[in-house]
Scaffold this active site. Sequence first.
Site, PDB file in Angstrom:
ATOM      1  N   GLU A 154       0.817  -1.216   0.000  1.00 39.52           N
ATOM      2  CA  GLU A 154       0.000   0.000   0.000  1.00 39.52           C
ATOM      3  C   GLU A 154       0.850   1.266   0.000  1.00 39.52           C
ATOM      4  OE1 GLU A 154      -3.623   2.062   2.590  1.00 39.52           O
ATOM      5  OE2 GLU A 154      -2.405   0.483   3.496  1.00 39.52           O
ATOM      6  N   GLU A 160       2.802   9.757   6.160  1.00 40.44           N
ATOM      7  CA  GLU A 160       2.948   8.427   6.754  1.00 40.44           C
ATOM      8  C   GLU A 160       4.144   7.649   6.226  1.00 40.44           C
ATOM      9  OE1 GLU A 160      -0.723   6.235   7.238  1.00 40.44           O
ATOM     10  OE2 GLU A 160      -1.884   8.078   6.972  1.00 40.44           O
ATOM     11  N   ASP A 187      -5.745   3.139  -1.856  1.00 42.66           N
ATOM     12  CA  ASP A 187      -6.531   3.711  -0.767  1.00 42.66           C
ATOM     13  C   ASP A 187      -6.975   5.110  -1.194  1.00 42.66           C
ATOM     14  OD1 ASP A 187      -7.109   5.311   1.637  1.00 42.66           O
ATOM     15  OD2 ASP A 187      -6.428   3.551   2.760  1.00 42.66           O
ATOM     16  N   HIS A 190      -5.605   8.179   0.853  1.00 42.31           N
ATOM     17  CA  HIS A 190      -4.231   8.564   0.538  1.00 42.31           C
ATOM     18  C   HIS A 190      -4.152   9.170  -0.867  1.00 42.31           C
ATOM     19  CE1 HIS A 190      -2.750   6.698   4.154  1.00 42.31           C
ATOM     20  NE2 HIS A 190      -3.236   5.522   3.812  1.00 42.31           N
ATOM     21  N   HIS A 213      -9.191   0.443  -0.663  1.00 36.81           N
ATOM     22  CA  HIS A 213      -9.839   1.016   0.511  1.00 36.81           C
ATOM     23  C   HIS A 213     -10.713   2.148  -0.005  1.00 36.81           C
ATOM     24  CE1 HIS A 213      -6.838  -0.629   3.708  1.00 36.81           C
ATOM     25  NE2 HIS A 213      -7.816  -1.477   3.422  1.00 36.81           N
ATOM     26  N   ARG A 219     -11.898  10.440   4.864  1.00 39.25           N
ATOM     27  CA  ARG A 219     -11.728   9.104   5.441  1.00 39.25           C
ATOM     28  C   ARG A 219     -12.948   8.657   6.245  1.00 39.25           C
ATOM     29  NH1 ARG A 219      -5.744   7.075   7.474  1.00 39.25           N
ATOM     30  NH2 ARG A 219      -5.863   5.055   6.448  1.00 39.25           N
ATOM     31  N   GLU A 248     -12.106   1.133   4.990  1.00 37.79           N
ATOM     32  CA  GLU A 248     -11.194   1.460   6.091  1.00 37.79           C
ATOM     33  C   GLU A 248     -11.492   2.919   6.458  1.00 37.79           C
ATOM     34  OE1 GLU A 248      -6.649   0.367   6.871  1.00 37.79           O
ATOM     35  OE2 GLU A 248      -6.874   2.267   5.810  1.00 37.79           O
TER      36      GLU A 248
END
Length: 272
Positions: A154, A160, A187, A190, A213, A219, A248
């Site tokens: 990922e 991060e 994701d 992101h 995701h 989010r 997620e």
Amino acid sequence: MIQFAITVSLVEQARGGPFVYWDGVRAAFQDAKQLGYDAVEIFAPSADFVDRQELQKLIEETGLKVAAVGTGAGMVVHQLQLCDADVSRREQAIQFIKDIIDFGAEFNAPAIIGSMQGRFDKVEGKAVAIERLTEALNRLGDYAGQKNVPLIYEPLNRYETNLFNKLADAADYLRSEKIANVVLLADLFHMNIEESNIAQALIDAGELTGHIHFVDSNRQAAGFGHMDFAPIVKALQEIGYSKYVSAEAFPIPDAATCAQQTIKKYQELFPR
């Protein structure tokens, strides 16, 4: 046909993070079944935390599958990562992931490497970190292949990790290094930070897109932010994506509402 999944976290140290369910595997499976999901993605503190027999019983009772298993507790709980300067710590990280691969493979579920990929520092630099990541992904991809499951890598946003932040860059890396049996997790949270065009990034990654995701820009559950999903859905159709979209997401305002909103949006965007 795209499959619908939702997440459950069993890691107390991660409480407050972006996982919909927090009250155990049984409750997650039962609620997901009632709402119409196809699978549950499990974030566990270790490979031996979940009772295998109980999980198998839940799978048989509900007809749901395990979509994937997360490795993030290796970082959250043990501060293990694949780019660590200490070779013994790197080996501990690899073993932790192997154990999670073993757990997931029992239920035909791939393991996800996200936060455990680590990051590079100014002392050793990016090239060294990428070498370590490449070695680890080669080893772990091969190991997962022996268990008849893929490994999922990922790309994360810049806050991060400083390794790979964009999906296409990660895809180019996997292709250029000829890393076998490793696919990408796209994701949308992101990607909303990093990509100039999310749909085009999915097209560029193409067949390497192995898991999604599927959340909104903030989010939260899909539909609770400002994400334009139409071009994303079109891109997924273009690349022939037929694996999981998994929530997620932060359980805002609560897990029940998040789960209900997510399945409603899934059914709207991916009608069956």
